[in-house]
Design a protein around this motif. Structure first.
Motif, PDB file in Angstrom:
ATOM      1  N   UNK A 252       0.830  -1.200   0.000  1.00 29.46           N
ATOM      2  CA  UNK A 252       0.000   0.000   0.000  1.00 29.46           C
ATOM      3  C   UNK A 252       0.863   1.248   0.000  1.00 29.46           C
ATOM      4  N   UNK A 253       1.921   1.184   0.813  1.00 28.29           N
ATOM      5  CA  UNK A 253       2.803   2.344   0.894  1.00 28.29           C
ATOM      6  C   UNK A 253       3.378   2.668  -0.469  1.00 28.29           C
ATOM      7  N   UNK A 254       3.797   1.603  -1.173  1.00 31.53           N
ATOM      8  CA  UNK A 254       4.465   1.831  -2.457  1.00 31.53           C
ATOM      9  C   UNK A 254       3.493   2.276  -3.535  1.00 31.53           C
ATOM     10  N   UNK A 255       2.268   1.873  -3.436  1.00 29.43           N
ATOM     11  CA  UNK A 255       1.356   2.200  -4.528  1.00 29.43           C
ATOM     12  C   UNK A 255       0.431   3.347  -4.175  1.00 29.43           C
ATOM     13  N   UNK A 256      -0.511   3.061  -3.329  1.00 27.33           N
ATOM     14  CA  UNK A 256      -1.554   4.057  -3.079  1.00 27.33           C
ATOM     15  C   UNK A 256      -0.981   5.287  -2.404  1.00 27.33           C
ATOM     16  N   UNK A 257      -0.259   5.053  -1.331  1.00 28.19           N
ATOM     17  CA  UNK A 257       0.215   6.200  -0.557  1.00 28.19           C
ATOM     18  C   UNK A 257       1.205   7.024  -1.347  1.00 28.19           C
ATOM     19  N   UNK A 258       2.023   6.345  -2.098  1.00 28.70           N
ATOM     20  CA  UNK A 258       2.989   7.109  -2.883  1.00 28.70           C
ATOM     21  C   UNK A 258       2.271   7.924  -3.946  1.00 28.70           C
ATOM     22  N   UNK A 259       1.279   7.303  -4.558  1.00 32.83           N
ATOM     23  CA  UNK A 259       0.536   8.032  -5.584  1.00 32.83           C
ATOM     24  C   UNK A 259      -0.147   9.247  -4.990  1.00 32.83           C
ATOM     25  N   UNK A 260      -0.753   9.020  -3.828  1.00 29.92           N
ATOM     26  CA  UNK A 260      -1.480  10.138  -3.218  1.00 29.92           C
ATOM     27  C   UNK A 260      -0.520  11.243  -2.806  1.00 29.92           C
ATOM     28  N   UNK A 261       0.614  10.854  -2.257  1.00 32.69           N
ATOM     29  CA  UNK A 261       1.519  11.919  -1.818  1.00 32.69           C
ATOM     30  C   UNK A 261       2.124  12.632  -3.011  1.00 32.69           C
ATOM     31  N   UNK A 262       2.349  11.905  -4.105  1.00 35.72           N
ATOM     32  CA  UNK A 262       2.827  12.572  -5.320  1.00 35.72           C
ATOM     33  C   UNK A 262       1.795  13.576  -5.802  1.00 35.72           C
ATOM     34  N   UNK A 263       0.548  13.098  -5.804  1.00 36.56           N
ATOM     35  CA  UNK A 263      -0.529  13.965  -6.259  1.00 36.56           C
ATOM     36  C   UNK A 263      -0.628  15.205  -5.385  1.00 36.56           C
ATOM     37  N   UNK A 264      -0.539  14.971  -4.068  1.00 34.48           N
ATOM     38  CA  UNK A 264      -0.675  16.128  -3.189  1.00 34.48           C
ATOM     39  C   UNK A 264       0.514  17.057  -3.346  1.00 34.48           C
ATOM     40  N   UNK A 265       1.689  16.481  -3.589  1.00 35.75           N
ATOM     41  CA  UNK A 265       2.829  17.359  -3.802  1.00 35.75           C
ATOM     42  C   UNK A 265       2.667  18.135  -5.100  1.00 35.75           C
ATOM     43  N   UNK A 266       2.109  17.435  -6.114  1.00 37.46           N
ATOM     44  CA  UNK A 266       1.866  18.136  -7.375  1.00 37.46           C
ATOM     45  C   UNK A 266       0.906  19.292  -7.160  1.00 37.46           C
ATOM     46  N   UNK A 267      -0.150  19.003  -6.420  1.00 30.93           N
ATOM     47  CA  UNK A 267      -1.105  20.073  -6.159  1.00 30.93           C
ATOM     48  C   UNK A 267      -0.483  21.198  -5.372  1.00 30.93           C
TER      49      UNK A 267
END
Lengths: 217, 849, 104
Positions: B752-767
Motif C-alpha cells: 500500500x505504501x508503495x502504490x496508493x500512498x505514494x501516488x497520493x503523496x505525489x498527487x498532493x505534492x503536485x497540487x
C-alpha cells in the motif's frame, strides 16, 4: 517702451522726417496742382475764383506748423526741437489769423512764443549739457510710437474728414474780436476769468516754491 | 423463584415473536412512538461534555475517581434506559417491536429528509444492550488500567464520545444519522488510538485508521446516494433526447439548433415523491430504514421489481449499491482490502482495543449489512462478494496470527478473522447468525483483550509473548478467564462461540442459490472450517506461550512510552509508590515496545503478590521484575465477561438439537426469534434459495468443527506448552522465506505504501506545487500588474495632473510677470495705452455706425 | 481743393495732435515731453478756433476757450519747468527714465 535704441531711432527719425517732408511737399504741390491744373481751364473764365493767394499762404502756414511739429517730434537735438516748436507755434498763430481769430493769434504770439517758449528755452539751457548737443534729446520706443502716430493720423484723419460737421449755412460775419472778447470776459466768462487769475497766482507762487529751494542750495 | 418465573415469561414472550413475524413481511412496519429513546445516547454525550469542559479541573481538584464516576455513571444510566426500552419491547407483540422517538427534522432539501429520530427494533436493541453493557464493563476496567495516566479525564471523555457515536449509529432511524454515527466512531477511533499522541508512531497509527476508514466512508456515501436516487427514478437508455436547457436556448435564439443526445439519462419518476404512498406504504426516495424496508419487502409496491430491473450505466444497480455500501463496511469492519488499520490500532490503550476494535466499532459494518438485509438479499452477487470477502479475510488474517509474537497483534488479527466469519454469516443470508456471532465475539474478544491488558500490565508493559510465560502462577484469575475465552473462540461446545460459529458455517454450507453458485457455499464452508482450525491453533498458542512454562520476562525495565515524561513529573497517583525513584535503580531493558499498553496501575493489586522485596506497607508497589495480578476493577470485569460468554450460550441454543429431538422450542433459537422481525423480509427468500441439505449434514459438520478445534488445540499444545518443544523454531528454520513473508503480514502495508500512498503523496505534492507556483504565481502576477498600473497611475498623477496644475500656476505666474511689465512706472507708457485705447474706441464707434 | 474748409484745419489739428502725442510718448527728456504737450494744446486750440469760424457762435466760444487754454498752458509750463528744474537740481539729469524711483 523698454530700451533706448538710438541708432535705429536716428535713421528712422530721419527717414520719417524726410518722408513727412516729402509728403508735405508733395501734398502741397499736389494740392497746388490739383487746384491749379483742373482749374486752369476755368481760370480763364472764372478768374478770381481760382486759387487765391490766401489759400496758398494757408497751406504755407499749415505746412510750417506741421513740419515744425515734425521737427519737434523727431529732432535729436533739444535746441532744434525748441526752435521747431517756435515754428509750430508761429504756424498755428498764422492759422488763427486765417480763422479770423486775430486776438487769439496775437495772444499766441505774445504768450506762447514770447513767454512759454522762452521759458522752455531757459529750461533747456539750464538743464541740458551743451557739450553733448548731438544726443541731447533721445527718444525711446520709437517704433510703437510710430505705430501709434500712424494709427492716430489714420483714425482721427478719417473722423475729421468723414464726419458730417455742422457748418453754418449763413455767410460769415467777422466779428470785432477784441471788443467782443473783452466784453465777454467781463460778462459771460467772468468766473473763468477770475478763476484763471487765481490759477496764475497759484502757479506763480507754486513755481517759486518748487524751484526756490533747490536754487538756494 | 418469582424472578425465575418472570424470566420464563420473558423468554416465552420473546419466543412467541416467531410466527407473527414470519407473516409480517409484506405489511408496513407498525411502530410505537416513545419519548425516551434519546436518553440512551444523551447520557454518554452528557458525560463527554462534562468531562471535556471540566474533566481536567475535576481531576485536579477532586481526583480521578470523580471523573470516572461521571463517565461510568453516564454509561450505567444509558444501560438502564436501554434495559427499560428492552422491557417495553418485550411487552410488545413481535410485529410491533419497533420503538421510534422522533425528535426533530435536521434538514429537508428537496426529496431528502434527514430527521433526528431514534428507532429501536430487535437488532438495534441487541446492539444497544451489547454496547452499553460491555461498554460499561470496559469503562470500569479503564478505571484500573488508566489509573496512572495524567490524561485520565481525556480518556473517559473520548470513551463516552465513542459510545455516544456508536449509539447514534445503531439507533439511527435513517441512513443519515447512521452515517453521522459512522463518522463519529471513526473520529473517536482516531482520538483513542492516538491517545498517547506524543509518540509519533501511535499518532501515525491513528491517522492510518482514520484515513482508511475515510476511504470506506466514501464508498458508503456513494452507495447511499445511489440507493436514494434509485428509489426516486431510474437510469434509462434513450435515443435522441433533447435536454430541457437545449430547448430553452433554441427558444431564445432562433438560429440555435438543439443538440440531441443518446445515452443513459437519469429520469425522475414523478410518481415517487416524498408524499407518495401505495396503500399505506410509503414509496419513493427515502433515507429512513423503515420506509426503505417497507417499500422493498412488500410485493404490492412494485419497488422491488423496479430495483431488480434497474441498471446504472449497464451495471445492475443493486449490485453496485450493495458493493459500495459493503466497501464502507469493509473499512469499518477491517476486511480485505481495508483491514490494514486494525493491527496498527493496537497502539492505543488496551481498553480501547477491547471496546472499539473488538466489541463495537468494528461490528458496525456487520450491523449495517444486517440492517439492510432486505437490500443485500435481493442480489446473490453482492452476497457472494460479502461472503467470499469474509471467508478470504478470515483465512488470511488467521494465517498471519500464526507467527505474531505481540499478544495484542495476535488478538487483532483474530478480530479481523472473526469479523470475516461474521460477514460470512450475513453474506450467506444467515443474518441472525452473523449477529449472534457479533454478540458472542463481543464477549469473548473483550475478555481476551482485557485479559491481555491485564497480562501486559502484570508484566510491566511487556507485550512480547516470548518474554512471558508461566503467568498462570502469578495471575490466576486472568489465566482462568483467558482460558475460558480461548475455549470460546476455538469453538468448543462449552462456550458460546461454538454455537454462533457453527451456525454460520452450517448456513454457509447450506446457502445454495443464495450465492451465485451453490458450490461456493461449500467452498466457503471449507475455508471457514480450515480457518477455525487455524483460529484454535493460534489462540491456544498465545495461551500456552503466555501462561504456561517458566516466566521468561526480564528483571524489570522502564516502560518506554510518551506518557512517562508526564508520569514522572506530577502524575496524580492513586497509590503511593516511588516509581521513578526506584526505576532509576533498576536494570534498563531496551526491548522495543512498538505498541505498549497502559501505565502501571499499582493502586490496589499488590495483595496478590507472593514475595516481593520492595513491598511497601500501604499497598504501594516496588518495582521488581515479577508479574502480578491486576487490581479488582480489572479482574472483576474479566470474570463478568467470561460469565457472559457462558450465559450467552442460551441465546443460540441450539437448533440442531431441536431438530434432532423434535423440540420446537429449540428449533429456532432465542436470538433468531428475537431478530425475526428485523430479518422478516428475507427469511422466506433465503430459506427458498438454500440448498436444503439434510440435518445429517448439519451433524457431520458439527463434529468436523469440533474435531478441527481439537486438532488446533492439540498442535498448539504440543508446540507451545511450557515452551519445551523446539518444533516451532525448527519449522520456522525449514521455511524461512515463508515464515518471513507471513511474519511481515504478507507485506500488504508495504504494498500500500508503495502504490496508493505514494501516488497520493505525489498527487498532493503536485497540487501543492501547482498552488505555490501557478496559483500563487497568478496572484503575484496580479499583484505585479496592479503595482505596475499603480505606478503608471502615480506617474500620471505626478506628471499629468500635478503637471497640469503646476502648468496653470506657472502660466499664471508668467502671465503675471509679463503683465507686470506693463506697469513701467512711466507716464508715457500709460499715455500711450490711453491714447491707443481711445483710438480703438473711436474705431469701434465708427465701424459700428 | 478749393478754399481751405473745416476739414483742412481739422487735418492740421490732427497732425499736430498726433505729432505731439508721439513726442510725449517717445521723448525721455522732460523738456521734450513738455514741448509735446504744448503741441497737443496747440492742436486743440486750432480745433477750437476752426470750429468757431465754421460754426460761429455769438459768444465766441471757441476763441475764448482757446485763450483760456493759452493762459493755462502758460501756467502749466511754468510749474512744469519749475519741477523739471527741481528734479535737475536733485538728480543732475532730466531723463525721465532715471526718475523712476516711485516705480517699485
Amino acid at each position: 517702451m523698454a530700451e533706448t535704441s538710438e541708432r535705429p531711432s536716428r535713421y528712422i527719425e530721419t527717414l520719417v522726417g524726410a518722408v513727412l517732408l516729402i509728403i508735405t511737399a508733395g501734398f502741397i504741390l499736389w494740392m497746388i496742382a490739383r487746384t491749379v491744373l483742373p482749374n486752369l481751364v476755368p481760370v480763364a473764365q472764372e478768374g478770381a475764383n481760382l486759387a487765391k493767394p490766401s489759400d496758398l499762404i494757408f497751406y504755407v502756414m499749415a505746412g510750417l506748423a506741421i513740419v515744425s511739429a515734425a521737427g519737434v517730434a523727431f529732432s535729436r537735438n533739444i535746441i532744434y526741437s525748441a526752435l521747431a516748436l517756435l515754428g509750430a507755434l508761429l504756424g498755428a498763430g498764422g492759422l488763427y489769423v486765417f480763422l479770423n481769430a486775430d486776438y487769439v493769434a496775437i495772444s499766441q504770439l505774445l504768450i506762447y512764443v514770447g513767454g512759454v517758449l522762452v521759458l522752455i528755452l531757459f529750461a533747456v539751457m539750464l538743464t541740458s549739457k551743451i557739450s553733448d548737443q548731438k544726443h541731447s534729446n533721445p527718444s525711446v520706443g520709437t517704433l510703437p510710437g510710430l505705430v501709434l502716430l500712424v494709427a492716430l493720423l489714420g483714425v482721427m484723419g478719417y473722423v475729421a474728414t468723414r464726419s458730417p460737421w455742422l457748418t453754418a449755412s449763413s455767410p460769415f460775419d467777422a466779428p470785432q474780436t477784441s471788443f467782443t472778447i473783452g466784453s465777454l470776459f467781463l460778462r459771460e466768462y467772468l468766473l473763468p476769468f477770475e478763476v484763471s487769475s487765481l490759477v496764475l497766482l497759484a502757479t506763480l507762487i507754486g513755481a517759486v516754491v518748487i524751484a526756490r529751494k533747490e536754487i538756494k542750495e | 423463584m418469582d424472578v425465575l418465573f418472570h424470566v420464563k415469561d420473558l423468554v416465552l414472550l420473546a419466543a412467541e415473536g416467531g410466527e407473527a413475524a414470519s407473516h409480517a413481511a409484506g405489511v408496513p412496519q407498525k411502530i410505537v412512538e416513545v419519548g425516551y429513546l434519546w436518553l440512551i445516547p444523551f447520557f454518554p454525550l452528557l458525560g463527554f461534555a462534562i468531562n471535556a469542559a471540566f474533566g481536567h479541573l475535576i481531576q485536579r481538584r477532586f481526583g480521578k475517581k470523580y471523573v470516572s464516576y461521571i463517565a461510568v455513571g453516564a454509561m450505567a444510566l444509558a444501560f438502564l434506559v436501554a434495559v427499560a426500552a428492552w422491557i417495553q419491547m418485550i411487552g410488545l407483540p413481535a410485529s410491533e417491536r419497533y420503538l421510534v422517538n422522533f425528535l426533530w427534522n435536521l434538514f429537508t432539501a428537496g426529496d431528502v429528509q434527514a430527521n433526528l429520530s431514534f428507532a429501536l427494533d430487535p437488532l438495534s436493541m441487541m446492539m444497544v444492550l451489547i454496547i452499553t453493557f460491555v461498554g460499561s464493563l470496559i469503562h470500569i476496567y479503564s478505571i484500573g488500567y488508566m489509573a496512572d495516566d495524567p490524561a485520565y479525564w481525556r480518556f473517559f471523555c473520548y470513551l463516552n464520545l465513542f459510545v455516544f457515536s456508536m449509539l447514534l449509529l445503531v439507533m439511527g432511524d435513517n441512513l443519515v444519522l447512521m452515517f453521522f454515527g459512522w463518522e463519529g466512531v471513526g473520529l473517536c477511533s482516531y482520538l483513542l488510538i492516538g491517545f498517547w499522541y506524543e509518540d509519533i508512531e501511535k499518532a501515525k497509527a491513528a491517522v492510518k485508521a482514520f484515513v482508511t476508514n475515510r476511504v470506506g466512508d466514501f464508498g458508503f456515501v456513494l452507495g447511499m446516494f445511489l440507493l436514494f436516487w434509485a428509489l426516486g427514478g431510474s437510469w434509462v437508455q434513450k435515443k435522441n433526447v433533447v435536454a430541457k436547457h437545449e430547448r430553452v436556448w433554441s427558444q431564445v435564439d432562433p438560429n440555435y439548433k438543439p443538440v440531441a443526445q443518446t445515452g443513459t439519462f437519469y429520469e425522475r419518476d414523478p410518481a415517487l415523491s416524498p408524499q407518495s404512498s401505495h396503500r399505506g406504504i410509503r414509496i419513493g426516495p427515502s433515507l429512513t430504514f423503515r420506509e426503505i424496508r417497507d417499500q422493498l419487502s412488500s410485493e404490492e409496491t412494485g419497488m422491488k421489481e423496479r430495483l431488480l430491473g434497474m441498471n446504472f450505466f449497464g451495471i445492475p444497480l443493486l449490485i453496485l449499491a450493495g458493493i459500495l455500501l459493503f466497501v464502507g463496511a469493509t473499512a469499518k469492519s477491517a476486511q480485505i482490502p481495508l483491514y490494514v488499520w486494525l493491527p496498527d490500532a493496537m497502539a492505543g490503550p488496551t481498553p480501547v482495543s477491547a471496546l472499539i476494535h473488538a466489541a463495537t466499532m468494528v461490528t458496525a459494518g456487520v450491523y449495517m449489512v444486517a440492517r439492510l438485509n432486505f437490500l443485500f438479499a435481493l442480489s446473490p452477487a453482492v452476497m457472494t462478494v460479502i461472503a467470499m470477502t469474509g471467508a478470504i479475510t478470515a483465512m488470511f488474517a488467521a494465517s498471519i496470527g500464526f507467527v505474531q509474537n505481540d499478544i495484542k497483534k495476535v488478538l487483532a488479527y483474530s478480530t479481523v478473522s472473526q469479523l470475516g466469519f461474521m460477514f460470512i454469516g450475513v453474506g450467506v443470508g444467515a443474518f441472525w447468525a452473523g449477529a449472534y456471532h457479533l454478540l458472542t465475539h463481543a464477549f469473548f474478544k473483550a475478555c481476551l483483550f482485557l485479559g491481555s491488558g491485564s497480562v501486559i500490565l502484570g508484566c510491566h508493559h511487556e507485550q512480547d509473548m516470548r518474554k512471558m510465560g508461566g503467568l498462570k502462577r502469578f495471575m490466576p484469575l486472568t489465566e482462568k478467564t483467558y482460558l475460558y475465552a480461548c475455549i470460546a473462540i476455538s469453538g468448543f461446545p462449552i462456550a458460546n462461540a461454538f454455537f454462533s460459529k457453527d451456525e454460520i458455517l452450517w448456513r454457509a454450507f447450506d446457502s445454495g442459490h443464495n450465492l451465485l453458485d451453490p458450490s461456493l457455499g461449500k467452498l466457503i464452508w471449507f475455508i471457514g472450517w480450515l480457518t477455525a482450525c487455524g483460529t484454535s491453533f493460534y489462540m491456544w498458542r498465545s495461551y500456552y506461550m503466555t501462561f504456561t512454562g517458566e516466566y521468561r520476562g526480564a528483571a524489570g525495565h522502564r516502560p518506554s512510552h510518551g506518557a512517562l515524561a508526564t508520569h514522572s513529573v506530577g502524575a496524580a497517583h492513586a497509590g503511593t509508590f516511588n516509581h521513578d525513584v526506584l526505576m532509576s535503580a533498576t536494570v534498563f531493558d531496551d526491548d522495543p515496545h512498538p505498541d505498549s499498553g497502559g501505565v502501571d496501575a499499582h493502586a490496589k493489586g499488590t495483595a496478590k503478590h507472593p514475595d516481593h522485596p520492595d513491598h511497601k506497607a500501604e499497598g504501594g508497589h516496588g518495582h521488581g521484575g515479577v508479574p502480578h495480578e491486576s487490581p479488582g476493577t480489572m479482574t472483576y470485569v474479566l470474570v463478568t465477561l467470561a460469565a457472559g460468554c457462558a450465559a450467552t450460550i442460551v441465546l443460540g441454543f441450539w437448533a440442531p438439537l431441536g431438530n434432532l429431538l423434535g423440540i420446537d422450542a429449540l428449533k429456532v433459537p432465542l436470538l433468531e426469534h428475537w431478530l425475526e422481525p428485523t430479518m422478516a423480509p428475507t427469511l422466506e427468500l433465503v430459506e427458498k434459495r438454500s440448498a436444503q441439505s439434510g440435518h445429517a449434514w448439519e451433524w457431520a459438520l458439527i463434529f468436523a468443527s469440533v474435531g478441527v478445534a481439537f486438532l488446533g488445540w492439540f498442535i498448539a499444545r504440543s508446540f507451545y506448552k511450557d515452551a519445551r518443544s523446539h518444533a516451532p523454531a525448527k519449522l520456522a528454520a525449514m521455511f524461512p522465506r515463508l515464515h518471513r513473508v507471513v511474519y511481515n503480514k504478507y507485506y500488504v502495508d508495504e504494498f500500500y505504501q508503495a502504490t496508493v500512498l505514494r501516488a497520493v503523496s505525489l498527487l498532493s505534492r503536485a497540487f501543492a506545487t501547482f498552488d505555490a507556483k501557478v496559483i500563487d504565481g497568478a496572484v503575484n502576477a496580479v499583484a505585479v500588474v496592479a503595482r505596475f498600473i499603480c505606478n503608471i497611475s502615480g506617474a500620471a498623477d505626478t506628471y499629468l495632473v500635478d503637471g497640469a496644475v503646476n502648468l496653470v500656476a506657472e502660466g499664471v505666474i508668467q502671465t503675471g510677470h509679463r503683465l507686470r511689465r506693463i506697469q513701467t512706472g512711466r507716464i508715457q507708457t500709460y499715455l500711450y495705452a490711453a491714447v491707443a485705447g481711445v483710438l480703438v474706441l473711436i474705431g469701434i464707434h465708427y465701424l459700428i455706425r | 481743393m478749393g478754399a481751405p474748409g473745416l476739414p483742412h484745419y481739422l487735418i492740421v489739428g490732427v497732425v499736430l495732435f498726433a505729432l505731439g502725442t508721439y513726442t510725449v510718448i517717445t521723448r525721455t527728456n522732460a523738456v521734450g515731453i513738455l514741448m509735446g504737450v504744448e503741441l497737443i494744446l496747440n492742436a486743440a486750440n486750432v480745433n477750437f478756433v476752426a470750429f468757431q469760424r465754421f460754426n460761429p457762435s455769438p459768444l465766441l466760444t471757441g476763441q475764448v476757450f482757446a485763450l483760456f487754454v493759452i493762459v493755462l498752458a502758460a501756467a502749466e509750463a511754468a510749474v512744469a519747468l519749475a519741477i523739471v528744474l527741481a528734479i535737475y537740481m536733485n538728480m543732475k539729469s532730466i531723463d525721465v527714465s532715471h526718475a523712476s524711483s516711485l516705480k517699485d
